[in-house]
Every structure is written in C-alpha cells, then in structure tokens.
Design a protein around this motif. Structure first.
Motif, PDB file in Angstrom:
ATOM      1  N   SER A  27       0.886  -1.052   0.014  1.00 10.99           N
ATOM      2  CA  SER A  27      -0.005  -0.052   0.154  1.00 10.99           C
ATOM      3  C   SER A  27       0.705   1.341  -0.305  1.00 10.99           C
ATOM      4  O   SER A  27       1.625   1.423   0.655  1.00 10.99           O
ATOM      5  CB  SER A  27      -0.794   0.037   1.374  1.00 10.99           C
ATOM      6  OG  SER A  27      -1.902  -1.184   1.195  1.00 10.99           O
ATOM      7  N   LEU A  28       0.569   2.221  -0.937  1.00 10.28           N
ATOM      8  CA  LEU A  28       1.321   3.383  -0.928  1.00 10.28           C
ATOM      9  C   LEU A  28       0.230   4.571  -0.878  1.00 10.28           C
ATOM     10  O   LEU A  28      -0.829   4.627  -1.360  1.00 10.28           O
ATOM     11  CB  LEU A  28       2.100   3.472  -2.269  1.00 10.28           C
ATOM     12  CG  LEU A  28       2.998   2.626  -3.012  1.00 10.28           C
ATOM     13  CD1 LEU A  28       2.312   1.519  -3.597  1.00 10.28           C
ATOM     14  CD2 LEU A  28       4.094   2.928  -3.339  1.00 10.28           C
ATOM     15  N   GLY A  29       0.906   5.601   0.088  1.00 15.02           N
ATOM     16  CA  GLY A  29       0.038   6.980  -0.002  1.00 15.02           C
ATOM     17  C   GLY A  29      -1.402   6.849   0.780  1.00 15.02           C
ATOM     18  O   GLY A  29      -1.662   5.811   1.108  1.00 15.02           O
TER      19      GLY A  29
ATOM     20  N   VAL B 163       4.271   3.968   3.372  1.00 14.92           N
ATOM     21  CA  VAL B 163       4.572   2.728   2.437  1.00 14.92           C
ATOM     22  C   VAL B 163       3.917   1.693   3.707  1.00 14.92           C
ATOM     23  O   VAL B 163       4.632   1.749   4.866  1.00 14.92           O
ATOM     24  CB  VAL B 163       5.513   2.639   1.720  1.00 14.92           C
ATOM     25  CG1 VAL B 163       5.619   1.238   1.371  1.00 14.92           C
ATOM     26  CG2 VAL B 163       5.760   3.307   0.654  1.00 14.92           C
ATOM     27  N   THR B 164       2.931   0.745   3.348  1.00 16.32           N
ATOM     28  CA  THR B 164       2.737  -0.266   4.419  1.00 16.32           C
ATOM     29  C   THR B 164       2.884  -1.609   3.595  1.00 16.32           C
ATOM     30  O   THR B 164       2.326  -1.869   2.370  1.00 16.32           O
ATOM     31  CB  THR B 164       1.384  -0.225   4.794  1.00 16.32           C
ATOM     32  OG1 THR B 164       1.389   0.962   5.647  1.00 16.32           O
ATOM     33  CG2 THR B 164       1.152  -1.424   5.723  1.00 16.32           C
TER      34      THR B 164
ATOM     35  N   GLN C 132      -3.065   0.267  -3.672  1.00 16.53           N
ATOM     36  CA  GLN C 132      -2.364  -0.909  -3.642  1.00 16.53           C
ATOM     37  C   GLN C 132      -1.693  -1.385  -5.062  1.00 16.53           C
ATOM     38  O   GLN C 132      -2.339  -1.326  -5.776  1.00 16.53           O
ATOM     39  CB  GLN C 132      -3.437  -2.076  -2.954  1.00 16.53           C
ATOM     40  CG  GLN C 132      -2.476  -3.425  -3.064  1.00 16.53           C
ATOM     41  CD  GLN C 132      -3.268  -4.542  -2.109  1.00 16.53           C
ATOM     42  OE1 GLN C 132      -3.936  -4.175  -1.196  1.00 16.53           O
ATOM     43  NE2 GLN C 132      -3.820  -5.632  -2.919  1.00 16.53           N
ATOM     44  N   LEU C 133      -0.390  -1.742  -4.850  1.00 19.95           N
ATOM     45  CA  LEU C 133       0.343  -2.130  -6.103  1.00 19.95           C
ATOM     46  C   LEU C 133       0.903  -3.615  -5.684  1.00 19.95           C
ATOM     47  O   LEU C 133       0.863  -4.040  -4.657  1.00 19.95           O
ATOM     48  CB  LEU C 133       1.477  -1.324  -6.380  1.00 19.95           C
ATOM     49  CG  LEU C 133       1.126  -0.347  -7.319  1.00 19.95           C
ATOM     50  CD1 LEU C 133       0.011   0.968  -6.619  1.00 19.95           C
ATOM     51  CD2 LEU C 133       2.407   0.950  -7.776  1.00 19.95           C
TER      52      LEU C 133
ATOM     53  N   LEU D  34      -0.793   1.760 -11.508  1.00 20.31           N
ATOM     54  CA  LEU D  34       0.060   3.021 -11.451  1.00 20.31           C
ATOM     55  C   LEU D  34      -0.006   3.569 -10.035  1.00 20.31           C
ATOM     56  O   LEU D  34      -1.273   3.939  -9.578  1.00 20.31           O
ATOM     57  CB  LEU D  34      -0.426   3.919 -12.661  1.00 20.31           C
ATOM     58  CG  LEU D  34      -0.444   3.395 -13.920  1.00 20.31           C
ATOM     59  CD1 LEU D  34      -0.958   4.563 -14.749  1.00 20.31           C
ATOM     60  CD2 LEU D  34       1.172   2.679 -14.620  1.00 20.31           C
ATOM     61  N   TYR D  35       1.049   4.086  -9.392  1.00 21.04           N
ATOM     62  CA  TYR D  35       0.959   4.960  -8.258  1.00 21.04           C
ATOM     63  C   TYR D  35       0.934   6.408  -8.907  1.00 21.04           C
ATOM     64  O   TYR D  35       1.676   7.001 -10.035  1.00 21.04           O
ATOM     65  CB  TYR D  35       2.352   5.018  -7.541  1.00 21.04           C
ATOM     66  CG  TYR D  35       2.719   5.845  -6.734  1.00 21.04           C
ATOM     67  CD1 TYR D  35       3.851   6.868  -6.700  1.00 21.04           C
ATOM     68  CD2 TYR D  35       1.931   5.878  -5.578  1.00 21.04           C
ATOM     69  CE1 TYR D  35       4.069   7.526  -5.806  1.00 21.04           C
ATOM     70  CE2 TYR D  35       2.289   6.944  -4.335  1.00 21.04           C
ATOM     71  CZ  TYR D  35       3.194   7.856  -4.530  1.00 21.04           C
ATOM     72  OH  TYR D  35       3.789   8.705  -3.700  1.00 21.04           O
TER      73      TYR D  35
END
Ligand SMILES: COc1ccc(CN)cc1O
Length: 331
Positions: free
Chosen positions: A21-23, A93-94, A28-29, A57-58
C-alpha cells in the motif's frame, strides 16, 4: 514492530509478487521484493502510455501524504539489461501491516520493454543494501533500513514456495516455518548485495561432497540458479539426456528424465540445503517439446553465483541486516 505479507508466484515461479500500500488514501500495487537491488520503484502516472500494459499506477497527485523530492532522480539497469528511471517522492508505505511513513518512492517516467511486457508486475522493492540505491543527488534508504530501528529484531525472512503462495516476514522469525536448525553464514555487504560463501555442493544422494567455496548472492529477484561452470557440468553430467544447447542459450534436458538427481548446496557447519531435481526442470523449451530449460545455468556471464528463486524456494532464509549474516534452514 513486525510485519508479514503473502507472496504469490507468477507462472513457472518466474517471480514472486506481494501487495504493497502506498500513499493516502492507500493505493495497492503488486511489487517484486528483490534482495538483488536497492531501489523501491513503481509504475506511475508519470509514464508514457506506450510503456504501460495493464500495470497498476502509483499516482502521487492522488496521495495527500506524497511530497515530491525536487531535483532528485533515479535510473537503474538490471543484470538482464532491463532498466527504469524517473522522479522521487516521499510517501507512506505499508507492507504486511508494517508502515514506513517517509519512504523514498521512486516513480517511473520510463521503463524498458521487459517491464512493460510484465503486466502483473507494478514495480520492485529492493531489499539489498542502501549503498547501491541509484537516487541522485543523495541515495535513499531501503524500506527495510527505514523500518529496521522499530522492528522487534533487525531481520526479514523469505519463504518462497514452488507453485504456491509463501510469505515474507519482517522483524521476527517464525519458528513454525522451517525444520531443523538455522545455519548462519557471514555476509559481505560492501557491494550492496547479500553476498556469502557456500563451502560446496553435492550431486544426488550418492555423490561425494565437493569442497569448493562458491561466492554468490542470495537474490529473490532472479528466477534461476546461476552457478560456476564446473558445478553445472558436474550436475548435468549425471542427467542422461542433458546437453548444453547454444540455440537455447543454456543447458536443457528431457523434463521427465528419471536420472535427474537432487542438488545439495552447503551452508556451513556441515549443513546442506536439498534442491529437488524437479525444481531443476525449469520450463518446457516450447509447448510441443519434451525438453526443459534447466533451472541451473552457468554464472559465467555474471562473475559471481546467483542463488535465485530455484534455490531459495528450497529453503527458509533469514536476511539478518542487524548482524550482516544470512540464515539458511530446510523446510
Ligand atoms: C524485467 O523484470 C525484471 C527485471 C529485473 C529484476 C530484478 N532482478 C526483476 C524483474 O522482475
């Protein structure tokens, strides 16, 4: 603190992906944890359309916690000559319930065709050592280096499986995930890799142990097992149908050749890890063929041995950055 995340192999176990997980709100990527490099980079909205092929895409502009690192950039080239490059953001970031609030997230503006073609892979989490991070003008820490001070123990572990999901754990060792003892070997991180020395190898249950020091790296981001030429010859010399096939660029043999032995590598203190012969029949060279491309190939093009996924999926590995050592156990 600690974290645990499932990894899932793509077909032929070519690579293993994990959800990240970002942001804020979370994006989720699916990323490839790569102990053979030290950049954390992702497919992003900065990319040209022609370089995107289904990847997630982030979007830093959609994250309230993203801050652009003005004037920073990155560019990385991998052993297979694939590459990527772009800008840098700081964001939260997780991975597996473990959060780093100020991770340098490298957002791609450009990726080579190999990455474009790999539609399930949204980027890499490099967990080598930060000295080889490519961000300029100042290199950035890996996710693990950022998380390490807060972890119960300064380790992460890799449990990759053949054709099945496994786990990456951060900050602890799951004693239920392996059998027997963990044998620790020292790591030389001066080149940024998890470099260690194996005392030797054995082919099959009847072969003698060959005491020959093998210098190499533990690399979750490489599919195959790349060993010195002499070791490949000792192994493939025991398989009736095996041959070096220049047109295929490596050793091939009949996938069901019953003379295929297991391959053992030493980790120290007399301990060995057994790689089942079946892991070494990597993939059919073409759909109509009965021959397989070998999972073990020569490291002559590289200059050192790469213990890639073919080897790692036979073991439980402790990447102990606190003590600069690797732990190897059977499972
Ligand atoms: C083209 O895909 C890749 C290239 C290089 C690495 C890192 N060894 C991982 C990949 O998934």
């Amino acid at each position: 603190d600690r974290g645990s995340v499932q990894n899932s192999p793509k077909s032929y176990d070519v690579e293993y992906l994990m959800p990240v997980s970002l942001g804020t709100p979370a994006q989720q990527l699916n990323l490839d944890l790569d102990t053979g490099s030290s950049d954390f980079w992702v497919f992003s909205t900065l990319l040209k359309e022609s370089m995107i092929n289904g990847q997630t895409l982030y979007d830093p502009n959609a994250s309230t916690t993203a801050d652009k690192m003005e004037g920073y950039s990155w560019k990385i080239t991998y052993g297979d000559q694939s590459y990527s490059s772009g800008d840098v953001y700081v964001d939260t970031v997780t991975i597996g319930d473990l959060t780093v609030s100020t991770q340098a997230v490298e957002a791609a503006r450009e990726v080579s065709e190999e990455f474009t073609a790999d539609s399930d892979n949204d980027g890499l989490v490099g967990l080598g050592f930060g000295i080889i991070n490519t961000v300029m003008p100042y290199k950035q820490k890996t996710f693990f280096e950022k998380a390490m001070p807060g972890l119960d123990s300064p380790v992460f572990t890799a449990d990759l499986k053949s054709g099945a999901p496994g786990r990456y754990n951060f900050g602890y060792i799951d004693d239920g995930a392996y059998t027997g003892n963990i044998t620790y070997v020292p790591v030389n991180s001066s080149d940024g890799f998890w470099s260690w020395v194996s005392p030797g190898f054995q082919v099959g249950t009847t072969g003698s142990f060959n005491n020959t020091r093998i210098h190499g790296i533990a690399d979750t981001g490489t599919t195959l097992l790349l060993l010195p030429e002499g070791v490949c010859e000792a192994f493939y010399g025991r398989i009736a149908s095996a041959k070096y096939d220049a047109s295929q660029g490596g050793y091939t043999f009949e996938c069901n050749d019953s003379t295929t032995p297991d391959f053992y590598f030493g980790t120290g203190n007399g301990q060995m890890i057994r790689i089942p012969g079946s892991y070494l029949a990597y993939s059919k060279i073409d759909t109509s063929s009965l021959r397989c491309f070998g999972g073990m190939q020569s490291d002559s093009g590289v200059g050192f041995t790469i213990w890639g996924d073919i080897a790692l999926k036979a073991a439980f590995i402790v990447f102990d950055q606190g003590s600069e050592r690797l732990g190897w156990a059977e499972k």
